[in-house]
Motif scaffolding. Structure first.
Motif, short mmCIF file in Angstrom:
data_model
loop_
_atom_site.label_atom_id
_atom_site.label_comp_id
_atom_site.label_asym_id
_atom_site.label_seq_id
_atom_site.Cartn_x
_atom_site.Cartn_y
_atom_site.Cartn_z
N THR A 100 9.23 -0.36 -1.27
CA THR A 100 8.34 0.32 -2.12
C THR A 100 8.06 0.11 -3.74
OG1 THR A 100 8.51 2.43 -0.98
CG2 THR A 100 7.73 2.86 -3.07
N TRP A 101 9.15 -0.93 -4.41
CA TRP A 101 8.93 -1.02 -5.39
C TRP A 101 8.08 -2.75 -5.64
CZ3 TRP A 101 10.85 -6.03 -8.09
CH2 TRP A 101 10.35 -5.46 -9.22
N PHE A 102 8.75 -2.87 -4.81
CA PHE A 102 7.93 -4.92 -4.35
C PHE A 102 6.15 -4.71 -4.12
CE2 PHE A 102 12.14 -6.76 -3.65
CZ PHE A 102 12.27 -7.41 -4.92
N MET B 198 -0.02 -2.95 -3.97
CA MET B 198 -0.48 -2.89 -2.65
C MET B 198 -1.28 -1.06 -1.66
SD MET B 198 -0.59 -5.65 -1.03
CE MET B 198 0.00 -5.39 0.79
N ASP B 199 -0.26 -0.18 -2.97
CA ASP B 199 -0.87 1.09 -2.66
C ASP B 199 -2.44 1.55 -3.26
OD1 ASP B 199 -0.53 3.53 -2.24
OD2 ASP B 199 -0.23 4.35 -4.35
N GLY B 200 -3.25 1.24 -1.45
CA GLY B 200 -4.79 1.72 -1.89
C GLY B 200 -5.35 0.38 -1.49
N TYR B 201 -4.60 -0.87 -1.15
CA TYR B 201 -4.96 -2.12 -1.06
C TYR B 201 -6.12 -2.24 0.19
CZ TYR B 201 -5.74 -6.80 -0.34
OH TYR B 201 -6.98 -8.17 -0.16
N TYR B 202 -7.33 -2.24 0.13
CA TYR B 202 -8.14 -1.86 1.70
C TYR B 202 -8.18 -0.83 2.42
CZ TYR B 202 -10.90 -6.43 0.39
OH TYR B 202 -11.54 -6.65 0.50
N GLY B 203 -7.65 0.80 2.07
CA GLY B 203 -7.19 1.92 2.27
C GLY B 203 -5.86 2.19 2.98
N THR B 204 -4.90 0.85 2.04
CA THR B 204 -3.76 1.36 3.03
C THR B 204 -3.53 2.27 1.79
OG1 THR B 204 -2.99 -0.93 2.26
CG2 THR B 204 -3.98 -0.60 3.96
N THR B 205 -2.09 2.44 2.11
CA THR B 205 -1.11 3.11 1.63
C THR B 205 0.35 2.54 1.87
OG1 THR B 205 0.14 4.81 2.65
CG2 THR B 205 -1.60 5.39 2.26
N ARG C 63 7.34 10.48 4.24
CA ARG C 63 8.97 10.61 4.55
C ARG C 63 9.15 8.92 4.40
NH1 ARG C 63 11.41 8.91 8.93
NH2 ARG C 63 9.60 7.93 10.99
N TRP C 64 8.12 7.52 4.47
CA TRP C 64 9.02 6.34 4.38
C TRP C 64 8.79 6.52 2.15
CZ3 TRP C 64 10.61 3.63 8.21
CH2 TRP C 64 10.19 4.43 8.97
N THR C 65 7.92 7.03 1.72
CA THR C 65 8.56 7.38 0.21
C THR C 65 8.64 7.86 -0.61
OG1 THR C 65 6.21 7.53 -0.08
CG2 THR C 65 6.18 5.19 -0.04
N ARG C 66 9.24 9.39 0.24
CA ARG C 66 9.97 10.06 -0.67
C ARG C 66 10.81 10.23 -0.90
NH1 ARG C 66 10.53 13.87 3.91
NH2 ARG C 66 8.40 13.91 3.46
N GLY C 67 11.46 10.03 -2.01
CA GLY C 67 12.77 10.34 -3.44
C GLY C 67 12.86 9.01 -3.63
N CYS C 68 11.42 7.82 -3.66
CA CYS C 68 11.50 6.35 -3.87
C CYS C 68 10.74 7.06 -5.48
CB CYS C 68 11.19 5.81 -3.53
SG CYS C 68 11.75 5.36 -1.88
N GLU C 69 11.30 6.39 -6.93
CA GLU C 69 10.47 6.52 -7.70
C GLU C 69 9.38 5.30 -7.78
OE1 GLU C 69 11.12 8.27 -10.84
OE2 GLU C 69 12.19 9.92 -10.04
N PHE C 70 8.15 5.03 -8.33
CA PHE C 70 6.92 4.00 -8.62
C PHE C 70 5.84 4.92 -8.77
CE2 PHE C 70 5.87 5.64 -4.25
CZ PHE C 70 4.40 5.62 -4.28
#
Length: 148
Positions: free
Chosen positions: A28-30, A36-43, A141-148
């Protein structure tokens, strides 16, 4: 004594070739750092889900032969038929990269390539595993608990 030296050398060789597995928060950090967050409609969740189902977060993952004749490389399973060169045969090389560069611990080049794929191949639909396992699902759930 000779055998002990050989065993130590063999263990060193094995540890050097061991694959690095990122955890989902590290990835998630990388991805956040790679914009990459929001890149061409992706999360970020889309990319984490893809990496999990594609490689189990293994930076050195190498897939078997695909029906298109290519193989998949790295944490995001980048297809050699379309996106990188193995220097064998005539194939597309949309990322202008050597496939072997995607099976190391530095995923910056992997991220640069998947940006090209997302831009030129209808987002994440280029990956069957994403369509099958991630598309249209709640990916929080894939990013839950990850600080970013």
């Amino acid at each position: 004594m000779k055998n002990q030296g050989f065993v130590a050398f063999l263990l060193l060789l094995i540890s050097v070739n061991e694959a690095k597995r990122l955890d989902r928060c590290e990835l998630t950090w990388f991805l956040k750092k790679g914009d990459m967050d929001g890149y061409y409609g992706t999360t970020i969740g889309d990319w984490i889900c893809l990496a999990f189902y594609g490689s189990r977060f293994n930076t050195k993952s190498l897939g078997g032969r695909n029906p298109d004749g290519g193989r998949n490389y790295g944490i995001f399973q980048i297809n050699s038929r379309w996106w990188c060169s193995t220097q064998k045969g005539r194939k597309s090389n949309g990322c202008n990269a050597y496939c072997g560069d995607f099976i190391d611990d530095d995923i910056r080049d992997d991220i640069a390539c998947v940006k090209i794929i997302a831009r030129e191949a209808s987002g994440l639909d280029a990956w069957y595993l994403w369509r099958r396992n991630c598309k249209g699902k709640n990916l929080s759930r894939w990013t839950r608990g990850c600080e970013f």
